[in-house]
Write a protein that holds these residues in place. Structure first.
Motif, PDB file in Angstrom:
ATOM      1  N   GLU A 113     -83.527  49.766  32.247  1.00 40.56           N
ATOM      2  CA  GLU A 113     -82.502  48.730  32.209  1.00 40.56           C
ATOM      3  C   GLU A 113     -82.492  47.980  30.879  1.00 40.56           C
ATOM      4  OE1 GLU A 113     -79.994  47.785  34.323  1.00 40.56           O
ATOM      5  OE2 GLU A 113     -80.468  49.724  35.218  1.00 40.56           O
ATOM      6  N   PHE A 114     -83.691  47.705  30.355  1.00 37.87           N
ATOM      7  CA  PHE A 114     -83.747  46.955  29.089  1.00 37.87           C
ATOM      8  C   PHE A 114     -83.069  47.746  27.965  1.00 37.87           C
ATOM      9  CE2 PHE A 114     -85.958  46.243  25.013  1.00 37.87           C
ATOM     10  CZ  PHE A 114     -85.604  44.921  24.800  1.00 37.87           C
ATOM     11  N   ARG A 115     -83.395  49.024  27.862  1.00 34.81           N
ATOM     12  CA  ARG A 115     -82.802  49.858  26.812  1.00 34.81           C
ATOM     13  C   ARG A 115     -81.283  49.938  26.980  1.00 34.81           C
ATOM     14  NH1 ARG A 115     -85.169  53.792  23.480  1.00 34.81           N
ATOM     15  NH2 ARG A 115     -83.611  55.093  22.455  1.00 34.81           N
ATOM     16  N   LYS A 116     -80.836  50.047  28.213  1.00 32.25           N
ATOM     17  CA  LYS A 116     -79.399  50.140  28.484  1.00 32.25           C
ATOM     18  C   LYS A 116     -78.683  48.866  28.045  1.00 32.25           C
ATOM     19  CE  LYS A 116     -76.087  50.572  32.282  1.00 32.25           C
ATOM     20  NZ  LYS A 116     -75.917  50.590  33.754  1.00 32.25           N
ATOM     21  N   GLU A 117     -79.225  47.710  28.411  1.00 27.23           N
ATOM     22  CA  GLU A 117     -78.568  46.450  28.061  1.00 27.23           C
ATOM     23  C   GLU A 117     -78.619  46.191  26.556  1.00 27.23           C
ATOM     24  OE1 GLU A 117     -78.731  43.032  30.372  1.00 27.23           O
ATOM     25  OE2 GLU A 117     -79.274  44.033  32.257  1.00 27.23           O
ATOM     26  N   ALA A 118     -79.725  46.571  25.915  1.00 25.60           N
ATOM     27  CA  ALA A 118     -79.822  46.418  24.462  1.00 25.60           C
ATOM     28  C   ALA A 118     -78.789  47.306  23.766  1.00 25.60           C
ATOM     29  CB  ALA A 118     -81.233  46.760  23.987  1.00 25.60           C
ATOM     30  N   SER A 119     -78.598  48.527  24.268  1.00 26.91           N
ATOM     31  CA  SER A 119     -77.617  49.447  23.683  1.00 26.91           C
ATOM     32  C   SER A 119     -76.202  48.889  23.834  1.00 26.91           C
ATOM     33  CB  SER A 119     -77.717  50.824  24.356  1.00 26.91           C
ATOM     34  OG  SER A 119     -78.989  51.399  24.136  1.00 26.91           O
ATOM     35  N   LEU A 150     -75.411  45.780  24.042  1.00 26.21           N
ATOM     36  CA  LEU A 150     -75.293  44.654  23.114  1.00 26.21           C
ATOM     37  C   LEU A 150     -74.886  45.151  21.729  1.00 26.21           C
ATOM     38  CD1 LEU A 150     -75.776  41.718  22.108  1.00 26.21           C
ATOM     39  CD2 LEU A 150     -78.173  42.380  21.729  1.00 26.21           C
ATOM     40  N   PHE A 151     -75.554  46.176  21.214  1.00 21.30           N
ATOM     41  CA  PHE A 151     -75.251  46.666  19.865  1.00 21.30           C
ATOM     42  C   PHE A 151     -73.875  47.329  19.787  1.00 21.30           C
ATOM     43  CE2 PHE A 151     -79.952  46.472  19.563  1.00 21.30           C
ATOM     44  CZ  PHE A 151     -80.017  45.561  18.523  1.00 21.30           C
ATOM     45  N   ASP A 152     -73.390  47.819  20.920  1.00 20.14           N
ATOM     46  CA  ASP A 152     -72.030  48.369  20.948  1.00 20.14           C
ATOM     47  C   ASP A 152     -70.971  47.270  20.839  1.00 20.14           C
ATOM     48  OD1 ASP A 152     -72.810  50.993  21.151  1.00 20.14           O
ATOM     49  OD2 ASP A 152     -72.754  51.038  23.347  1.00 20.14           O
ATOM     50  N   SER A 153     -71.351  46.041  21.193  1.00 24.41           N
ATOM     51  CA  SER A 153     -70.359  44.960  21.304  1.00 24.41           C
ATOM     52  C   SER A 153     -70.302  44.071  20.060  1.00 24.41           C
ATOM     53  CB  SER A 153     -70.674  44.086  22.523  1.00 24.41           C
ATOM     54  OG  SER A 153     -71.892  43.371  22.337  1.00 24.41           O
ATOM     55  N   ILE A 154     -71.224  44.231  19.117  1.00 20.78           N
ATOM     56  CA  ILE A 154     -71.256  43.325  17.968  1.00 20.78           C
ATOM     57  C   ILE A 154     -70.810  44.045  16.699  1.00 20.78           C
ATOM     58  CG2 ILE A 154     -73.024  41.805  18.917  1.00 20.78           C
ATOM     59  CD1 ILE A 154     -75.121  43.291  17.312  1.00 20.78           C
ATOM     60  N   ALA A 155     -70.437  43.255  15.690  1.00 21.58           N
ATOM     61  CA  ALA A 155     -69.945  43.823  14.428  1.00 21.58           C
ATOM     62  C   ALA A 155     -71.065  44.533  13.678  1.00 21.58           C
ATOM     63  CB  ALA A 155     -69.360  42.708  13.567  1.00 21.58           C
TER      64      ALA A 155
END
Length: 609
Positions: A451-457, A459-464
């Protein structure tokens, strides 16, 4: 004619040269008379009853008063029957061009058509050149595109003018098509056209195109003037290529041209944006010595450079100069740069004083100012003030952006563990995706099934893109501070797989290297840990190591800190008893041999076992 002949003076009086001189005098008299049919008739009566078509052309062609010329044209039209009436109209149009009266030209053109007079190439080229002089490129384009409907084919001079007109009118494709044709057919282009081409490429962001036009211009034998050099310097400033601006300026000086205000302003912007601090400050000093006025934009360019490079003393002096100037007023950007300098130095009292001065000057804090204050309070360990500043941001109706969230994240890496929950509230409210990832670290949540890796990924998909590396660095730093090495390694792996971090490892037959220059302290230590594990796996697989292993930390220090990456990595290597030693001839490099590395890695494996 024999000048010694007794009839010489008599013959001279009857020559056309004498006639031409008298017609020029008539033209001068018309220029100074009142714009009325009566006054014009009174002057032209001196020509007599037999007025020749050539006389009419000569008189109008030598006039410059665009208010009088319509009456002169009407007078001649009532007394002669010209064989080529278009010529009379064309010389009249030239008088209007001298007066930059495009509206009158358009009325005369309509009159031509009403009288059945067919316009020719000269008619259109005169109107087009007037539109160009009047800085009305769209009008020039409009008249150029009418030519074909009257059976007129532009000559190369008109085509050359239209490169400039289309460029200024924003029709870049047409301007470039004409320019390609100009090069193919060797048209003669003037410096104004080249200046427009350079400016056009610059505004389009094609800075190599600017330089190509400049080189082609010199090949064609066209000598650059001040406008060309200033346009090029401005383009290189936009491109953030201070080294090329410096080269162009040197060439300009070698060609005997003296810099003017526009030159210095372009250089200041180029050096300031490119962070050539010594050159920028030298130009600033020279402008002041020559008594040239600065404007607010130029002062702000210097202050922003000083803020980025940590040149606090220079910034404060420039700010005092700005305040003492009678023509420049401090604006929001001025205060923002100064608050940034104080904040990055951790100078809370002066940052707050500058904020108060900004508010007293009628400016509300911007997101850039509040971001700097958050950083300042974080450095000073004033967590409650960070939260207060965050609430102030929301009260002002400002939405936290990625840069502000990144600053909050960075502050968390400097905050004691027992106070992190205060900042967790801010992060969660500013960016829920980031808050979710941070909660795993701060609250010690169970990772679950990836779950942690999924949520971190996510996050990086959503930022500039520009904030992905700062986010990843800070998150890894936070993991290291909280002794969460496994999560730090997961974040590093995400960073590598998504190319947030690139070229961290390089391999050749003779040397394998780890490059840490672009990483934060925590990310560097995590990358070092992962690299050492990779080397151990290489030995376990039976493969050979290269003759040399190296770690490159760089040798610089943060502009607002005395702490360098090299010293931190060296200290950690000593803790690990690793056989890496600083290279005497390569600053920031730590090297070891294959034999020493192999022995050390094998001893580590024995201890672990």
């Amino acid at each position: 004619m024999n000048p010694r002949s007794p009839r010489a003076k008599q013959l001279e009086r009857h020559s056309y040269d004498a006639r031409y001189t008298s017609l020029v005098n008539v033209a001068n008299s018309l220029d100074s008379c009142n714009p009325s049919p009566e006054d014009v008739s009174l002057v032209l009566k001196s020509l007599g009853d037999r007025v020749l078509e050539q006389d009419a052309v000569t008189v109008i062609n030598n006039m410059s008063n665009s208010l009088v010329v319509p009456f002169v044209l009407s007078y001649f039209q009532s007394r002669i029957k010209p064989t080529r009436e278009a010529i009379l109209y064309n010389v009249t149009l030239k008088v209007f061009r001298k007066g930059r009266d495009l509206d009158a030209m358009e009325k005369i053109f309509d009159e031509m058509l009403q009288r059945g007079v067919r316009p020719d190439n000269v008619t259109f080229s005169t109107i087009i050149s007037c539109a160009r002089i009047c800085l009305l490129p769209h009008k020039a384009v409009e008249w150029f595109e009418k030519m074909s409907s009257f059976g007129c084919e532009p000559d190369e001079v008109t085509y050359s003018v239209m490169i400039d007109a289309y460029g200024r009118a924003g029709n870049i494709d047409m301007a470039l098509r004409l320019y390609d044709r100009a090069r193919t057919e060797s048209w003669r282009l003037d410096t104004v056209t080249f200046s427009t081409l350079i400016k056009m490429y610059g505004l389009a962001g094609n800075y190599d195109g600017c330089l190509n036009v400049y080189q082609e211009m010199k090949v064609l034998g066209v000598k650059p003037n001040m406008v060309i050099y200033n346009t090029l310097l401005d383009a290189m400033g936009r491109a953030k290529r201070p080294w090329q601006a410096k080269s162009i300026f040197t060439e300009m000086m070698n060609n005997g041209l003296s810099p003017n205000w526009v030159t210095y302003a372009s250089l200041l912007r180029a050096y300031g944006r490119g962070r050539y601090s010594e050159d920028a400050l030298f130009v600033y000093k020279e402008m002041r010595e020559k008594g040239m006025e600065m404007n607010t934009h130029l002062y702000n360019t210097l202050l922003a450079m000083c803020a980025d490079l940590g040149l606090a003393d220079d910034a404060f002096k420039i700010f005092e100069d700005m305040k003492s100037s009678a023509t420049c007023l401090c604006d929001s950007w001025t205060f923002s740069s100064l608050i940034t300098i104080y904040s990055c130095s951790g100078n809370v009292s002066d940052a707050e004083r500058m904020l108060n001065e900004m508010i007293e000057s009628g400016f509300e804090p911007t997101i850039f100012v509040l971001t700097s204050l958050v950083q300042c309070y974080g450095k000073a360990g004033r967590t409650d003030d960070v939260v207060k500043t965050f609430d102030q941001l929301l009260d002002l109706g400002i939405s936290p952006d990625d840069r502000f969230c990144g600053c909050l994240l960075n502050v968390m890496t400097q905050t004691p563990k027992e106070e992190l929950f205060k900042l967790n509230y801010c992060v969660d409210k500013a960016n829920p995706k980031l808050g979710s990832v941070v909660r795993y670290l701060v609250e010690g949540l169970e990772e679950g099934d990836g779950e942690f890796r999924k949520e971190a990924s996510e996050l990086f998909d959503s930022i500039a893109d520009e904030v992905k590396k700062p986010f990843c660095n800070s998150l890894i730093d936070l993991c290291v501070n909280l002794n969460l090495l496994d999560m730090a390694c997961q974040l590093l792996d995400i960073g590598l797989s998504r190319e947030i971090y690139t070229d961290i490892q390089t391999k050749s037959q003779t040397q394998w290297s780890l490059h840490l220059k672009s990483l934060s302290l925590g990310a560097s230590l995590t990358a070092l840990h992962a690299w050492i594990n990779d080397l151990s796996k290489v030995l376990e697989s039976g493969e050979d190591l290269p003759p040399v292993l190296g770690i490159n930390t760089g040798h610089g220090k943060h502009r607002y800190s005395e702490k360098g990456l090299a010293s931190v990595v060296e200290s950690h290597l000593n803790e690990l008893n690793a056989p890496f030693h600083e290279a005497p001839d390569k600053a920031g490099w730590f090297l070891t041999t294959e034999v020493a590395a192999k022995s050390w890695l094998e001893s580590r494996e024995m201890v672990t076992a």
